[in-house]
Motif scaffolding. Structure first.
Motif, PDB file in Angstrom:
ATOM      1  N   LEU A 226       0.831  -1.209   0.000  1.00 41.08           N
ATOM      2  CA  LEU A 226       0.000   0.000   0.000  1.00 41.08           C
ATOM      3  C   LEU A 226       0.863   1.257   0.000  1.00 41.08           C
ATOM      4  CD1 LEU A 226      -2.860  -0.888   2.510  1.00 41.08           C
ATOM      5  CD2 LEU A 226      -2.979  -0.851   0.019  1.00 41.08           C
ATOM      6  N   ALA A 227       1.954   1.232   0.784  1.00 42.12           N
ATOM      7  CA  ALA A 227       2.838   2.403   0.844  1.00 42.12           C
ATOM      8  C   ALA A 227       3.496   2.654  -0.506  1.00 42.12           C
ATOM      9  CB  ALA A 227       3.897   2.199   1.925  1.00 42.12           C
ATOM     10  N   VAL A 228       3.956   1.596  -1.156  1.00 38.52           N
ATOM     11  CA  VAL A 228       4.593   1.728  -2.465  1.00 38.52           C
ATOM     12  C   VAL A 228       3.589   2.252  -3.486  1.00 38.52           C
ATOM     13  CG1 VAL A 228       5.536   0.378  -4.379  1.00 38.52           C
ATOM     14  CG2 VAL A 228       6.416   0.049  -2.061  1.00 38.52           C
ATOM     15  N   ASN A 229       2.352   1.746  -3.440  1.00 41.28           N
ATOM     16  CA  ASN A 229       1.318   2.211  -4.361  1.00 41.28           C
ATOM     17  C   ASN A 229       1.045   3.698  -4.158  1.00 41.28           C
ATOM     18  OD1 ASN A 229      -0.876   1.525  -6.331  1.00 41.28           O
ATOM     19  ND2 ASN A 229      -2.160   2.228  -4.658  1.00 41.28           N
ATOM     20  N   LEU A 230       0.981   4.139  -2.903  1.00 42.26           N
ATOM     21  CA  LEU A 230       0.751   5.551  -2.615  1.00 42.26           C
ATOM     22  C   LEU A 230       1.859   6.422  -3.187  1.00 42.26           C
ATOM     23  CD1 LEU A 230      -0.528   7.070   0.684  1.00 42.26           C
ATOM     24  CD2 LEU A 230       1.533   7.992  -0.351  1.00 42.26           C
ATOM     25  N   LEU A 231       3.115   5.997  -3.022  1.00 43.94           N
ATOM     26  CA  LEU A 231       4.235   6.800  -3.506  1.00 43.94           C
ATOM     27  C   LEU A 231       4.246   6.878  -5.033  1.00 43.94           C
ATOM     28  CD1 LEU A 231       7.011   5.542  -1.055  1.00 43.94           C
ATOM     29  CD2 LEU A 231       5.776   7.712  -0.972  1.00 43.94           C
ATOM     30  N   ALA A 232       3.881   5.784  -5.689  1.00 39.82           N
ATOM     31  CA  ALA A 232       3.832   5.806  -7.153  1.00 39.82           C
ATOM     32  C   ALA A 232       2.753   6.764  -7.649  1.00 39.82           C
ATOM     33  CB  ALA A 232       3.584   4.394  -7.684  1.00 39.82           C
ATOM     34  N   MET A 233       1.559   6.705  -7.038  1.00 41.81           N
ATOM     35  CA  MET A 233       0.480   7.593  -7.450  1.00 41.81           C
ATOM     36  C   MET A 233       0.792   9.045  -7.104  1.00 41.81           C
ATOM     37  SD  MET A 233      -1.824   5.972  -9.101  1.00 41.81           S
ATOM     38  CE  MET A 233      -3.192   7.131  -9.043  1.00 41.81           C
ATOM     39  N   PHE A 234       1.533   9.267  -6.031  1.00 43.78           N
ATOM     40  CA  PHE A 234       1.968  10.620  -5.665  1.00 43.78           C
ATOM     41  C   PHE A 234       2.655  11.295  -6.844  1.00 43.78           C
ATOM     42  CE2 PHE A 234       5.198  13.559  -4.275  1.00 43.78           C
ATOM     43  CZ  PHE A 234       4.638  14.255  -3.224  1.00 43.78           C
ATOM     44  N   ALA A 235       3.553  10.572  -7.486  1.00 40.93           N
ATOM     45  CA  ALA A 235       4.329  11.177  -8.569  1.00 40.93           C
ATOM     46  C   ALA A 235       3.558  11.231  -9.879  1.00 40.93           C
ATOM     47  CB  ALA A 235       5.633  10.395  -8.758  1.00 40.93           C
ATOM     48  N   ILE A 236       2.880  10.145 -10.230  1.00 39.98           N
ATOM     49  CA  ILE A 236       2.284  10.081 -11.566  1.00 39.98           C
ATOM     50  C   ILE A 236       1.090  11.031 -11.700  1.00 39.98           C
ATOM     51  CG2 ILE A 236       0.585   8.220 -11.235  1.00 39.98           C
ATOM     52  CD1 ILE A 236       1.720   7.035 -13.901  1.00 39.98           C
ATOM     53  N   VAL A 237       0.335  11.223 -10.614  1.00 42.32           N
ATOM     54  CA  VAL A 237      -0.788  12.161 -10.651  1.00 42.32           C
ATOM     55  C   VAL A 237      -0.312  13.577 -10.323  1.00 42.32           C
ATOM     56  CG1 VAL A 237      -3.006  12.767  -9.612  1.00 42.32           C
ATOM     57  CG2 VAL A 237      -2.469  10.380 -10.107  1.00 42.32           C
ATOM     58  N   GLY A 238       0.561  13.684  -9.314  1.00 38.78           N
ATOM     59  CA  GLY A 238       0.988  15.002  -8.864  1.00 38.78           C
ATOM     60  C   GLY A 238       1.755  15.783  -9.901  1.00 38.78           C
ATOM     61  N   PHE A 239       2.494  15.092 -10.776  1.00 37.63           N
ATOM     62  CA  PHE A 239       3.313  15.820 -11.749  1.00 37.63           C
ATOM     63  C   PHE A 239       2.578  16.076 -13.064  1.00 37.63           C
ATOM     64  CE2 PHE A 239       7.063  17.040 -14.132  1.00 37.63           C
ATOM     65  CZ  PHE A 239       7.830  17.656 -13.155  1.00 37.63           C
ATOM     66  N   ALA A 240       1.432  15.425 -13.260  1.00 38.76           N
ATOM     67  CA  ALA A 240       0.733  15.561 -14.540  1.00 38.76           C
ATOM     68  C   ALA A 240       0.327  16.999 -14.816  1.00 38.76           C
ATOM     69  CB  ALA A 240      -0.493  14.651 -14.555  1.00 38.76           C
ATOM     70  N   ILE A 241      -0.008  17.758 -13.775  1.00 40.96           N
ATOM     71  CA  ILE A 241      -0.443  19.137 -13.994  1.00 40.96           C
ATOM     72  C   ILE A 241       0.687  19.994 -14.564  1.00 40.96           C
ATOM     73  CG2 ILE A 241       0.118  19.883 -11.631  1.00 40.96           C
ATOM     74  CD1 ILE A 241      -2.376  21.660 -11.781  1.00 40.96           C
ATOM     75  N   PHE A 242       1.935  19.670 -14.238  1.00 41.23           N
ATOM     76  CA  PHE A 242       3.058  20.443 -14.773  1.00 41.23           C
ATOM     77  C   PHE A 242       3.221  20.203 -16.272  1.00 41.23           C
ATOM     78  CE2 PHE A 242       4.079  20.240 -10.268  1.00 41.23           C
ATOM     79  CZ  PHE A 242       4.492  21.539 -10.010  1.00 41.23           C
ATOM     80  N   THR A 243       3.133  18.944 -16.694  1.00 40.95           N
ATOM     81  CA  THR A 243       3.308  18.651 -18.122  1.00 40.95           C
ATOM     82  C   THR A 243       2.170  19.249 -18.942  1.00 40.95           C
ATOM     83  OG1 THR A 243       2.223  16.494 -17.813  1.00 40.95           O
ATOM     84  CG2 THR A 243       4.618  16.552 -17.666  1.00 40.95           C
ATOM     85  N   THR A 244       0.927  19.146 -18.450  1.00 44.19           N
ATOM     86  CA  THR A 244      -0.194  19.674 -19.233  1.00 44.19           C
ATOM     87  C   THR A 244      -0.171  21.200 -19.290  1.00 44.19           C
ATOM     88  OG1 THR A 244      -1.565  19.485 -17.243  1.00 44.19           O
ATOM     89  CG2 THR A 244      -1.691  17.695 -18.821  1.00 44.19           C
ATOM     90  N   GLN A 245       0.154  21.868 -18.169  1.00 41.97           N
ATOM     91  CA  GLN A 245       0.204  23.330 -18.203  1.00 41.97           C
ATOM     92  C   GLN A 245       1.395  23.828 -19.013  1.00 41.97           C
ATOM     93  OE1 GLN A 245      -1.089  25.931 -15.081  1.00 41.97           O
ATOM     94  NE2 GLN A 245      -1.458  24.192 -13.721  1.00 41.97           N
ATOM     95  N   HIS A 246       2.505  23.081 -19.016  1.00 41.69           N
ATOM     96  CA  HIS A 246       3.637  23.483 -19.844  1.00 41.69           C
ATOM     97  C   HIS A 246       3.254  23.416 -21.323  1.00 41.69           C
ATOM     98  CE1 HIS A 246       8.001  24.132 -20.462  1.00 41.69           C
ATOM     99  NE2 HIS A 246       7.788  23.460 -21.573  1.00 41.69           N
ATOM    100  N   LEU A 247       2.544  22.359 -21.711  1.00 44.34           N
ATOM    101  CA  LEU A 247       2.120  22.240 -23.105  1.00 44.34           C
ATOM    102  C   LEU A 247       1.226  23.403 -23.517  1.00 44.34           C
ATOM    103  CD1 LEU A 247       1.272  18.426 -23.252  1.00 44.34           C
ATOM    104  CD2 LEU A 247       3.092  19.561 -24.525  1.00 44.34           C
ATOM    105  N   GLN A 248       0.274  23.740 -22.664  1.00 45.93           N
ATOM    106  CA  GLN A 248      -0.734  24.717 -23.050  1.00 45.93           C
ATOM    107  C   GLN A 248      -0.307  26.152 -22.792  1.00 45.93           C
ATOM    108  OE1 GLN A 248      -4.528  23.980 -21.268  1.00 45.93           O
ATOM    109  NE2 GLN A 248      -5.599  25.512 -22.480  1.00 45.93           N
ATOM    110  N   LEU A 249       0.279  26.423 -21.624  1.00 45.77           N
ATOM    111  CA  LEU A 249       0.560  27.799 -21.240  1.00 45.77           C
ATOM    112  C   LEU A 249       1.958  28.258 -21.639  1.00 45.77           C
ATOM    113  CD1 LEU A 249      -1.129  27.885 -17.718  1.00 45.77           C
ATOM    114  CD2 LEU A 249      -2.093  28.482 -19.946  1.00 45.77           C
ATOM    115  N   VAL A 250       2.961  27.388 -21.488  1.00 43.15           N
ATOM    116  CA  VAL A 250       4.327  27.794 -21.826  1.00 43.15           C
ATOM    117  C   VAL A 250       4.572  27.668 -23.329  1.00 43.15           C
ATOM    118  CG1 VAL A 250       6.773  27.343 -21.445  1.00 43.15           C
ATOM    119  CG2 VAL A 250       5.166  27.176 -19.529  1.00 43.15           C
TER     120      VAL A 250
END
Length: 529
Positions: free
Chosen positions: A272-296
Motif C-alpha cells: 500500500l505504501a509503495v502504491n501511494l508513492l507511485a500515485m503521488f508522482a504520476i498524478v501530482g506531476f501531470a499538472i506540470f506537463t499539461t500546463q507546460h504544453l498549453q501555457l508555456v
C-alpha cells in the motif's frame, strides 16, 4: 468434491459494461480540469490557494470516504449505493458546469468527490460478486483496473476536445448522460448484493476517518506552499490524533470498518505504501506537463491534449512486460527498478526550459510514466495476494484509498512547491513600469500572468510571458527534484518490505445476492462446511 463455480453469461458481461461507465467518469474527473485552468482563471479569477482547492477537494473527499462508503454499501446494498452515488454525481456535475463563483465550483467538486466515493467501491464489489469463476473474475478486474487508469489519461484529451468547441462547464455536463444511462440500466442488468454479517453501520468511525485525513492534508499543503506555522502544525497533529482514535475504535469493535489484522500480513502495508508513492508522482506531476504544453508552449487545448497522450501510448506494453518478467525476477527488485526508471524521467524533466523542444518534455514524461506503470501493475497483485480471500474486497478498497490519497497528496504538495517557486521567481523577471494590480495578478499564477499580458503593449507583454514561463519551469524543476526523493524512498521501501513476497491465487468468498425480500440466499451445504 466442490462443484465448479458458475460462469458469467451475456447478461453479466453487459451489466459489467454498464458498471464501467461511472468508473470511467470518476477517474476522468481527477484529470479533466487540467486544460480548463486558463478558462476558469479568466472567468472566475480564483486565487492560487483557491485554484489548488478546485483540484484538491475532489481527491481529498473521495479518498477520505472510500472505506466509509464501502462499508455502507455492504449494509444497504451495493447496487443501491451505486444508484445513490450516480444521482449525486450527476447533480453535482450540473452545479459545477454552471458555477458562477469559485466557492460554488469548489463545493460542487466536493459533492462530486462524495459521489465518486460511492461509485468506486460499489463497482469493484459488484464486479467481484457477478463473476464467480476465478478466470473470468480476473479478466473483469483487469478491465476494471485498465478503465480506472485509462480514465485519468483520457480526461485531459476529452477536456481539450470540449474546450476547443465549448465553454469550460461542458467538461462536467458530459457526466450527466452516462449517469442517466446507469440509473436506467443498472436495475435491469446488475444484481443487488449485501453482506448480512456486517453489524450496524458505525457513523463515529466514518466521521473519525474523514476527520483524520482532511486536517493532515490541509496542513501539509499549506506548509509546502507557505512554510511552517502553528496553525498548520496543529492541523497535522490534530489529524494524527483523530487517526489514532480511529485505529483504536477499529481494534475494539466487533465489526470494524478496517480489520487491522490485514496490516500484520507480510507485504500488505508495504505494498500500500509503495502504491501511494507511485500515485503521488504520476498524478501530482501531470499538472506540470499539461500546463507546460498549453501555457508555456502555447498549444491549443486540443493539440495539448493529444500530445499529452504520447506518454500513455509509449508505455502501453510496460504492464504485460512487467508481469512476464515477474515470473523470473523477484518482484521487489522489479518494483525498485521501476522507481529508478522514474527517477531517470524526472532527471530529463529538470532540463526542460521555456525554449526546449517538445520532445524533451514528452521523453521525460514517458520515462517516468513507464517506470511507475511497472510499479503499480506489480503492487496491485501483491496487495490482493497478501489479503485472505474473504477480505479481498477490503484490500481492494484500501488499494483505491491509497491511490486516491497518493494522487491528492502529489497534486497538493508538488503543486504547492511549484506555486511557491513561481511566486518567488517571477518577481525578479517582471519588467519595470508594470501597473501594481497587473504585477500582483501576474505573481499569483502562470495563467494570471498570461491574462495580464493580453492587455499590455506587445513588448511589455512579451517580457511578462517570458518571465512567467521561466518562473514556471523553475517550479517544475524543483517539483521534479522533490519527486526524485519520493521515488528513491519508494525503491527503498520496496526492497525492505517486499522482498520474498509473492502474490497468492485466492478464490474469493463472495457475498451472496439478496432475494426480493432483501434476505441473503442460504449457502449450499458444501460451502457451509
Amino acid at each position: 468434491m466442490t462443484a465448479p463455480a458458475p460462469r458469467a453469461g451475456r447478461r453479466e458481461w453487459i451489466g459489467f459494461t454498464v458498471l464501467m461507465l461511472p468508473l470511467l467518469l470518476v477517474s476522468m474527473d481527477v484529470s479533466v480540469l487540467y486544460f480548463a485552468v486558463p478558462f476558469i482563471n479568466a472567468e472566475l479569477r480564483p486565487s492560487a490557494t483557491q485554484q489548488l482547492w478546485i483540484f484538491d477537494i475532489y481527491g481529498f473527499v473521495l479518498a477520505g470516504l472510500l472505506i466509509t462508503m464501502g462499508a455502507l454499501g455492504d449494509r444497504i446494498g451495493r447496487r443501491r449505493l451505486l444508484l445513490i452515488g450516480a444521482t449525486a454525481f450527476g447533480a453535482a456535475s450540473l452545479l459545477a458546469a454552471y458555477a458562477d463563483s469559485t466557492a460554488t465550483l469548489i463545493a460542487a467538486r466536493a459533492v462530486l468527490g462524495v459521489g465518486g466515493a460511492t461509485l468506486m467501491p460499489s463497482t469493484l464489489a459488484l464486479v467481484r460478486n457477478m463473476f464467480h469463476d476465478a478466470k473470468q473474475r480476473g479478466t473483469a478486474i483487469g478491465i476494471w483496473t485498465a478503465t480506472l487508469t485509462g480514465g485519468i489519461a483520457i480526461g485531459p484529451v476529452l477536456s481539450g476536445i470540449l474546450l476547443e468547441h465549448f465553454w469550460w462547464g461542458s467538461i462536467f455536463l458530459i457526466n450527466i448522460p452516462a449517469m442517466l444511462m446507469l440509473l436506467l440500466l443498472a436495475p435491469l442488468l446488475v444484481p443487488e448484493f449485501r453482506n448480512p454479517a456486517t453489524g450496524r453501520f458505525d457513523l463515529v468511525s466514518a466521521a473519525l476517518s474523514l476527520g483524520a485525513l482532511l486536517p493532515v492534508i490541509y496542513g501539509i499543503k499549506e506548509m509546502a506552499r507557505d512554510g511552517l506555522s502553528p496553525v498548520r502544525v496543529l492541523a497535522i497533529v490534530g489529524g494524527l490524533l483523530v487517526g489514532a482514535l480511529f485505529l483504536h475504535r477499529q481494534r475494539t469493535r466487533a465489526y470494524p470498518m478496517v480489520d487491522l489484522a490485514l496490516f500484520r500480513r507480510r507485504g500488505f502495508a508495504g505494498s500500500l505504501a509503495v502504491n501511494l508513492l507511485a500515485m503521488f508522482a504520476i498524478v501530482g506531476f501531470a499538472i506540470f506537463t499539461t500546463q507546460h504544453l498549453q501555457l508555456v508552449l502555447g498549444l491549443s487545448p486540443l493539440r495539448a491534449a493529444l500530445w499529452s497522450l504520447v506518454p500513455s501510448l509509449a508505455v502501453g506494453g510496460v504492464a504485460p512486460a512487467a508481469a512476464a518478467l515477474a515470473q523470473r525476477v523477484e518482484r521487489a527488485y522489479l518494483i525498485g527498478t521501476g522507481f529508478a526508471i522514474a527517477v531517470l524521467g524526472f532527471v530529463v524533466l529538470t532540463q526542460v526550459t521555456p525554449d526546449s523542444a517538445l520532445w524533451v518534455l514528452l521523453a521525460g514524461a514517458s520515462i517516468y510514466a513507464g517506470g511507475l506503470v511497472m510499479v503499480m501493475s506489480l503492487v496491485t497483485e501483491l496487495v490482493l495476494g497478501a489479503a485472505p480471500p474473504e477480505q479481498a474486497g477490503v484490500a481492494s478498497a484500501l488499494t483505491e484509498s491509497s491511490s486516491e490519497l497518493g494522487g491528492a497528496l502529489g497534486m497538493a504538495i508538488l503543486g504547492s512547491v511549484g506555486a511557491a517557486v513561481y511566486r518567488r521567481e517571477v518577481v525578479d523577471g517582471l519588467p519595470a513600469g508594470l501597473p501594481a494590480d497587473a504585477g500582483a495578478a501576474a505573481q499569483e499564477t502562470l495563467g494570471g500572468a498570461l491574462a495580464v499580458a493580453q492587455g499590455l503593449p506587445a513588448e511589455l507583454a512579451d517580457a511578462v510571458r517570458h518571465a512567467a514561463g521561466v518562473a514556471f519551469t523553475d517550479g517544475l524543476h524543483l517539483a521534479a527534484y522533490a519527486a526524485m526523493v519520493v521515488m528513491l524512498l519508494g525503491a527503498v521501501t520496496a526492497l525492505l518490505a517486499l522482498r520474498g513476497v509473492r502474490p497468492a491465487d485466492p478464490t474469493a468468498t463472495e457475498a451472496l445476492p439478496a432475494d426480493r425480500a432483501g434476505r441473503p440466499e442460504p449457502l449450499p451445504a458444501s460451502a457451509e462446511a
